[in-house]
Motif scaffolding. Structure first.
Motif, PDB file in Angstrom:
ATOM      1  N   VAL A  31      38.789  35.208  43.551  1.00  0.00           N
ATOM      2  CA  VAL A  31      37.861  34.945  42.304  1.00  0.00           C
ATOM      3  C   VAL A  31      39.028  35.276  40.908  1.00  0.00           C
ATOM      4  N   GLY A  32      40.152  34.063  40.011  1.00  0.00           N
ATOM      5  CA  GLY A  32      41.187  34.562  39.410  1.00  0.00           C
ATOM      6  C   GLY A  32      42.253  33.674  39.531  1.00  0.00           C
ATOM      7  N   GLY A  33      42.648  32.237  38.752  1.00  0.00           N
ATOM      8  CA  GLY A  33      43.538  31.699  38.975  1.00  0.00           C
ATOM      9  C   GLY A  33      45.520  31.993  38.504  1.00  0.00           C
ATOM     10  N   PRO A  35      48.798  33.657  38.540  1.00  0.00           N
ATOM     11  CA  PRO A  35      50.090  33.276  39.753  1.00  0.00           C
ATOM     12  C   PRO A  35      49.653  33.842  40.993  1.00  0.00           C
ATOM     13  N   SER A  36      48.997  35.359  41.397  1.00  0.00           N
ATOM     14  CA  SER A  36      48.465  36.161  41.883  1.00  0.00           C
ATOM     15  C   SER A  36      47.557  35.366  42.864  1.00  0.00           C
ATOM     16  N   GLY A  37      46.367  34.934  42.408  1.00  0.00           N
ATOM     17  CA  GLY A  37      45.843  33.853  43.184  1.00  0.00           C
ATOM     18  C   GLY A  37      46.034  32.860  43.649  1.00  0.00           C
ATOM     19  N   PHE A  54      38.184  30.040  41.523  1.00  0.00           N
ATOM     20  CA  PHE A  54      37.248  30.461  40.576  1.00  0.00           C
ATOM     21  C   PHE A  54      37.871  30.935  39.246  1.00  0.00           C
ATOM     22  N   GLU A  55      37.218  30.556  38.344  1.00  0.00           N
ATOM     23  CA  GLU A  55      39.181  30.329  36.813  1.00  0.00           C
ATOM     24  C   GLU A  55      38.238  30.593  36.010  1.00  0.00           C
ATOM     25  N   ARG A  56      37.638  31.917  35.378  1.00  0.00           N
ATOM     26  CA  ARG A  56      37.072  31.582  34.392  1.00  0.00           C
ATOM     27  C   ARG A  56      37.757  30.657  32.451  1.00  0.00           C
ATOM     28  N   LYS A  57      38.177  30.704  32.611  1.00  0.00           N
ATOM     29  CA  LYS A  57      38.626  29.614  31.545  1.00  0.00           C
ATOM     30  C   LYS A  57      39.489  28.805  31.475  1.00  0.00           C
ATOM     31  N   GLY A  62      46.506  32.449  33.847  1.00  0.00           N
ATOM     32  CA  GLY A  62      46.472  33.827  33.453  1.00  0.00           C
ATOM     33  C   GLY A  62      47.971  34.571  33.049  1.00  0.00           C
ATOM     34  N   GLY A  63      48.227  35.571  33.130  1.00  0.00           N
ATOM     35  CA  GLY A  63      48.909  36.198  31.911  1.00  0.00           C
ATOM     36  C   GLY A  63      50.237  34.843  32.237  1.00  0.00           C
ATOM     37  N   MET A  64      51.012  34.082  33.267  1.00  0.00           N
ATOM     38  CA  MET A  64      52.008  34.206  33.623  1.00  0.00           C
ATOM     39  C   MET A  64      52.548  32.648  31.967  1.00  0.00           C
ATOM     40  N   SER A 126      32.656  31.738  35.692  1.00  0.00           N
ATOM     41  CA  SER A 126      33.277  33.034  35.885  1.00  0.00           C
ATOM     42  C   SER A 126      31.775  33.683  37.160  1.00  0.00           C
ATOM     43  N   ILE A 127      32.512  34.655  37.568  1.00  0.00           N
ATOM     44  CA  ILE A 127      32.129  35.941  38.708  1.00  0.00           C
ATOM     45  C   ILE A 127      31.177  36.936  38.315  1.00  0.00           C
ATOM     46  N   GLU A 128      29.814  36.657  37.743  1.00  0.00           N
ATOM     47  CA  GLU A 128      29.486  38.257  37.741  1.00  0.00           C
ATOM     48  C   GLU A 128      29.000  39.245  39.026  1.00  0.00           C
ATOM     49  N   GLY A 170      43.078  40.371  37.877  1.00  0.00           N
ATOM     50  CA  GLY A 170      44.178  41.169  36.825  1.00  0.00           C
ATOM     51  C   GLY A 170      44.132  41.605  36.326  1.00  0.00           C
ATOM     52  N   HIS A 171      44.269  43.080  35.389  1.00  0.00           N
ATOM     53  CA  HIS A 171      43.934  43.971  34.959  1.00  0.00           C
ATOM     54  C   HIS A 171      42.738  44.488  35.075  1.00  0.00           C
ATOM     55  N   ASP A 172      41.846  43.395  34.828  1.00  0.00           N
ATOM     56  CA  ASP A 172      40.303  44.089  35.122  1.00  0.00           C
ATOM     57  C   ASP A 172      40.018  44.473  36.437  1.00  0.00           C
ATOM     58  N   CYS A 173      40.846  44.049  37.653  1.00  0.00           N
ATOM     59  CA  CYS A 173      39.618  44.502  38.669  1.00  0.00           C
ATOM     60  C   CYS A 173      37.894  43.958  38.474  1.00  0.00           C
ATOM     61  N   GLU A 174      37.814  42.426  38.037  1.00  0.00           N
ATOM     62  CA  GLU A 174      36.504  42.444  37.814  1.00  0.00           C
ATOM     63  C   GLU A 174      35.593  42.621  39.001  1.00  0.00           C
ATOM     64  N   VAL A 175      36.345  42.565  40.421  1.00  0.00           N
ATOM     65  CA  VAL A 175      35.232  41.869  41.248  1.00  0.00           C
ATOM     66  C   VAL A 175      34.726  43.884  42.389  1.00  0.00           C
ATOM     67  N   GLY A 224      47.896  41.104  43.108  1.00  0.00           N
ATOM     68  CA  GLY A 224      47.883  41.228  42.051  1.00  0.00           C
ATOM     69  C   GLY A 224      48.003  42.782  40.936  1.00  0.00           C
ATOM     70  N   MET A 225      48.078  42.000  40.049  1.00  0.00           N
ATOM     71  CA  MET A 225      47.424  43.590  39.216  1.00  0.00           C
ATOM     72  C   MET A 225      46.256  44.184  38.776  1.00  0.00           C
ATOM     73  N   ALA A 226      45.447  43.564  39.628  1.00  0.00           N
ATOM     74  CA  ALA A 226      44.056  44.003  40.345  1.00  0.00           C
ATOM     75  C   ALA A 226      44.294  45.326  41.307  1.00  0.00           C
ATOM     76  N   PRO A 234      51.255  51.845  38.545  1.00  0.00           N
ATOM     77  CA  PRO A 234      52.130  51.585  37.783  1.00  0.00           C
ATOM     78  C   PRO A 234      51.836  49.759  37.323  1.00  0.00           C
ATOM     79  N   ARG A 235      51.985  49.229  35.648  1.00  0.00           N
ATOM     80  CA  ARG A 235      52.152  48.609  35.444  1.00  0.00           C
ATOM     81  C   ARG A 235      53.261  47.868  35.148  1.00  0.00           C
ATOM     82  N   MET A 236      53.671  47.197  35.387  1.00  0.00           N
ATOM     83  CA  MET A 236      55.740  46.137  35.919  1.00  0.00           C
ATOM     84  C   MET A 236      55.490  45.324  34.288  1.00  0.00           C
ATOM     85  N   GLY A 237      54.846  44.725  33.408  1.00  0.00           N
ATOM     86  CA  GLY A 237      55.824  44.019  32.287  1.00  0.00           C
ATOM     87  C   GLY A 237      55.619  42.399  33.163  1.00  0.00           C
ATOM     88  N   PRO A 238      56.795  41.728  31.951  1.00  0.00           N
ATOM     89  CA  PRO A 238      57.119  40.420  32.679  1.00  0.00           C
ATOM     90  C   PRO A 238      58.267  39.873  33.689  1.00  0.00           C
TER      91      PRO A 238
HETATM   92  C1  48H Z   1      36.508  34.507  37.170  1.00  0.00           C
HETATM   93  C2  48H Z   1      38.570  35.657  36.347  1.00  0.00           C
HETATM   94  C3  48H Z   1      37.440  36.771  36.277  1.00  0.00           C
HETATM   95  C4  48H Z   1      35.774  36.397  36.821  1.00  0.00           C
HETATM   96  C5  48H Z   1      38.694  37.619  35.155  1.00  0.00           C
HETATM   97  O1  48H Z   1      45.848  37.915  34.912  1.00  0.00           O
HETATM   98  P1  48H Z   1      46.304  36.860  36.030  1.00  0.00           P
HETATM   99  O2  48H Z   1      47.562  36.565  35.315  1.00  0.00           O
HETATM  100  O3  48H Z   1      45.905  38.282  37.492  1.00  0.00           O
HETATM  101  P2  48H Z   1      47.508  37.953  38.218  1.00  0.00           P
HETATM  102  O4  48H Z   1      47.601  39.935  39.169  1.00  0.00           O
HETATM  103  O5  48H Z   1      47.770  37.195  38.744  1.00  0.00           O
HETATM  104  O6  48H Z   1      48.752  38.811  37.733  1.00  0.00           O
HETATM  105  C6  48H Z   1      49.311  39.622  36.858  1.00  0.00           C
HETATM  106  C7  48H Z   1      49.989  39.024  35.667  1.00  0.00           C
HETATM  107  O7  48H Z   1      49.411  37.778  34.847  1.00  0.00           O
HETATM  108  C8  48H Z   1      49.995  40.397  34.100  1.00  0.00           C
HETATM  109  O8  48H Z   1      48.969  40.368  33.484  1.00  0.00           O
HETATM  110  C9  48H Z   1      51.280  41.223  35.040  1.00  0.00           C
HETATM  111  C10 48H Z   1      52.212  40.929  35.915  1.00  0.00           C
HETATM  112  N1  48H Z   1      51.090  42.704  33.694  1.00  0.00           N
HETATM  113  C11 48H Z   1      51.812  43.244  33.783  1.00  0.00           C
HETATM  114  C12 48H Z   1      52.284  43.976  32.337  1.00  0.00           C
HETATM  115  O9  48H Z   1      52.844  45.289  32.613  1.00  0.00           O
HETATM  116  O10 48H Z   1      51.199  43.526  31.967  1.00  0.00           O
HETATM  117  O11 48H Z   1      45.407  36.583  35.954  1.00  0.00           O
HETATM  118  C13 48H Z   1      43.655  36.655  35.924  1.00  0.00           C
HETATM  119  C14 48H Z   1      42.951  35.109  35.845  1.00  0.00           C
HETATM  120  C15 48H Z   1      42.702  35.018  34.616  1.00  0.00           C
HETATM  121  O12 48H Z   1      42.616  33.752  34.119  1.00  0.00           O
HETATM  122  C16 48H Z   1      41.537  35.338  34.185  1.00  0.00           C
HETATM  123  O13 48H Z   1      40.596  34.066  33.636  1.00  0.00           O
HETATM  124  C17 48H Z   1      40.854  35.338  35.128  1.00  0.00           C
HETATM  125  O14 48H Z   1      41.778  35.917  36.395  1.00  0.00           O
HETATM  126  N2  48H Z   1      39.858  36.546  36.076  1.00  0.00           N
HETATM  127  N3  48H Z   1      37.589  34.750  36.721  1.00  0.00           N
HETATM  128  N4  48H Z   1      35.744  35.449  37.461  1.00  0.00           N
HETATM  129  N5  48H Z   1      35.393  37.457  36.287  1.00  0.00           N
HETATM  130  N6  48H Z   1      37.800  38.229  35.537  1.00  0.00           N
END
Ligand code: 48H
Ligand code: FE2
Length: 259
Positions: A31-33, A35-37, A54-57, A62-64, A126-128, A170-175, A224-226, A234-238
């Motif tokens: 779930v989520g496209g 970098p880690s996924g 599966f990617e919502r967008k 994602g955040g890359m 989206s995964i709900e 990512g940050h929201d760890c939705e699942v 990944g961030m999840a 901690p978070r780690m930025g870019p």
């Molecule tokens: C379908 C979903 C759902 C859902 C979310 O955020 P991401 O890029 O995740 P990571 O963990 O591979 O990479 C994290 C990185 O981008 C980041 O934010 C970093 C390193 N931050 C550090 C900091 O300090 O901020 O991608 C997650 C993807 C997104 O494309 C969402 O749209 C998707 O998951 N997603 N897809 N169903 N329920 N929830």
């Protein structure tokens, strides 16, 4: 050759339906496209597992895409440079032990190499929810069109069966959030609950991520961030090396588990 508008439509519908049905019962669902996924999907597909992401967008990545603060560059550390190399992504050395890469090249190449390795990507979904049977292990995913979610339409979802789910949201760890809500404090964390992401600290965040990349609940794995959000790191930025290594790590864990 005369173009038949309806034939074009039929080709799309038939081909999509064939794939969709084919992926209702799979080895691993990601779930989520981000970098880690994508990295996890690449290595699992390469090892011949039946794996869908599966990617919502509309767009994968994602955040890359946005690098740091919309400067579309990412940094990776020495240890993870080999993953950029594996994908054939170019990078420039910065001050001995950092490497800088173009974020657009990163996302497009990860996506391209992963799909070519056999990862099936479904975007706009989206995964709900998750499916659980008597054992309460995660045994499937409940999906719906993102457009249904965005339009807040009352349309029931569909379900797929899978041996393992990777939360790469990512940050929201939705699942994991969905699972915690259903089962209570039974996660494989110190508190049994989601511990929450801690403030920026790249050094600790990147190191902790490797330990946090694991099965967080029976049948549910985090990367990944999840993973840092679930385990309270901690978070780690870019800096994206950890995301790449975490995707590789979760694939290794699942390859070992499912083989
Ligand atoms: C379908 C979903 C759902 C859902 C979310 O955020 P991401 O890029 O995740 P990571 O963990 O591979 O990479 C994290 C990185 O981008 C980041 O934010 C970093 C390193 N931050 C550090 C900091 O300090 O901020 O991608 C997650 C993807 C997104 O494309 C969402 O749209 C998707 O998951 N997603 N897809 N169903 N329920 N929830
Ligand atoms: Fe982030």
């Amino acid at each position: 050759m005369e173009l038949d508008d309806v034939k074009i439509s039929r080709a799309i519908i038939e081909s999509f339906m064939e794939d969709f049905i084919d992926y209702t019962d799979i080895d691993v669902a990601i779930v989520g496209g981000g970098p880690s996924g994508l990295v996890a999907g690449y290595y699992l597909a390469k090892a011949d597992f039946k794996v869908a992401l599966f990617e919502r967008k509309l767009s994968i990545g994602g955040g890359m895409w946005g690098g740091g603060m919309m400067f579309n560059k990412i940094v990776v550390q020495e240890e993870s440079k080999r993953i950029l190399d594996e994908f054939g992504i170019g990078s420039q050395k910065y001050d001995d032990d950092y490497y800088v890469a173009d974020s657009v090249e990163c996302v497009s190449t990860l996506c391209s190499k992963a799909t070519q390795a056999g990862l099936k990507i479904f975007n706009l979904i989206s995964i709900e929810d998750v499916m659980m049977k008597e054992s309460k292990d995660v045994a499937g995913l409940v999906l719906n069109w993102s457009a249904v979610e965005m339009g807040r339409l009352h349309v029931d979802p569909l379900t797929i069966r899978t041996k393992a789910v990777i939360d790469a949201t990512g940050h929201d760890c939705e699942v994991v959030k969905v699972v915690e809500k259903k089962v209570g404090p039974k996660l494989n964390t110190e508190t049994g609950t989601i511990m929450g992401e801690k403030p920026m600290w790249a050094e600790v965040g990147e190191k902790a991520l490797m330990d946090n990349t694991k099965e967080a609940y029976p049948g549910l794995y985090v990367t990944g961030m999840a993973a840092n959000a679930v385990y309270g790191s901690p978070r780690m930025g870019p800096i994206f090396g950890g995301m790449l290594l975490s995707g590789e790590r979760i694939a290794e864990i699942l390859i070992e588990k499912l083989k």
